[in-house]
Write an enzyme that holds these catalytic residues in place. Sequence first.
Site, PDB file in Angstrom:
ATOM      1  N   THR A  96       0.872  -1.176   0.000  1.00 12.47           N
ATOM      2  CA  THR A  96       0.000   0.000   0.000  1.00 12.47           C
ATOM      3  C   THR A  96       0.906   1.222   0.000  1.00 12.47           C
ATOM      4  OG1 THR A  96      -1.639  -1.167   1.318  1.00 12.47           O
ATOM      5  CG2 THR A  96      -1.822   1.230   1.248  1.00 12.47           C
ATOM      6  N   LYS A 171      -7.762   1.526  -3.144  1.00 16.03           N
ATOM      7  CA  LYS A 171      -7.417   1.077  -1.783  1.00 16.03           C
ATOM      8  C   LYS A 171      -7.591   2.214  -0.763  1.00 16.03           C
ATOM      9  CE  LYS A 171      -5.096  -1.031   1.597  1.00 16.03           C
ATOM     10  NZ  LYS A 171      -5.443  -2.231   2.287  1.00 16.03           N
ATOM     11  N   LYS A 246      -1.773   5.023   8.592  1.00 15.42           N
ATOM     12  CA  LYS A 246      -0.969   5.104   7.361  1.00 15.42           C
ATOM     13  C   LYS A 246      -1.878   5.353   6.152  1.00 15.42           C
ATOM     14  CE  LYS A 246       1.625   2.306   4.094  1.00 15.42           C
ATOM     15  NZ  LYS A 246       2.214   1.038   3.714  1.00 15.42           N
TER      16      LYS A 246
END
Length: 297
Positions: A96, A171, A246
């Site tokens: 990611t 995402k 994050k």
Amino acid sequence: MNTNKTIGFIGLGHMGGPMVANLVKAGFNVRGFDLVEASKQAAKANGVQIADNVAQLVQGASVIITMLPAGSHVLSVWRELAALVAQDTLLIDCSTIDVDSARKAHEMAAEHKLLSIDAPVSGGVVGATAATLTFMAGGEKAAFDKAEPVLAAMGKRIVHCGDSGAGQAAKICNNMILGISMIGVCEAFALGEKLGLSQQALFDVASTSSGQCWALTTNCPVPGPVPASPANRDYQPGFAASLMLKDLKLAQAAAASVGATTPLGAEAAQLYNLFNALGSGGEDFSGIIRLLRGKEG
Ligand code: NAD
């Protein structure tokens, strides 16, 4: 099953470790590399050949997968790969990372006539272990078609979201919804408690009404209504709050770069920042209910 295709895999950590094990189980010949000795040994025990360095890893590999912490790691490893691998090798990044770095990585691959996709995952360590990850892929169709059978060995759903960076965009948009909705569910339980409403009653109503969402029905932040949720085991993750932070920061950086207005995403990032700063980054992200309840939480 594929018994003659060699795959190189870089980043054998919490996610990469179980992912390589599933590639081996599916019949691929897998070569792995990591900087940490324990991760290499764990992968070796699962049938992965360990390379001493990236140059050794790429020998004869037609597909290379990276599963690394952040964009800077991916760019530096892909730079090294681009100089080493043969034309038409497929590079797949499952980490990611920020959309800009993902697009830079694709550009670098294209300059070296390599195929590339960004394919971040949803499903966590549990999904990586059970080979039930969801992959969100970005890149050209030819690259996606070549990647699909490899990803299918590690996941159950593979969505081609669009061109380069589209997987990362999907995402962070998804996880921004998740962070915001978890905070909403936690606030509702905290309010309900103060109003004398039982947690089970709120769950029974909201889970079958318009408040229904994954944060409520699968990852319920209070113990009881959903026995498998992390709240039932003192918020052991699950999906760690540090990883939620994050992803929310990546969403905010992406929003700033394109001028999108995401006030709730910004607020969610602030709350998870505070939760992490208070030392709770290792807890499941649903543990933020304790912060939202205040002192007695
Ligand atoms: P991790 O820290 O456990 O694993 C990363 C691995 O990369 C480590 O073993 C590290 O030694 C290795 N590494 C770093 N730089 C390297 C280099 N230059 N060369 C070789 N190896 C290198 O992290 P993780 O939990 O496996 O997550 C990996 C990625 O997946 C992250 O981008 C994370 O955001 C994403 N992700 C994680 C989860 C989760 O639940 N853990 C869920 C979805 C997505």
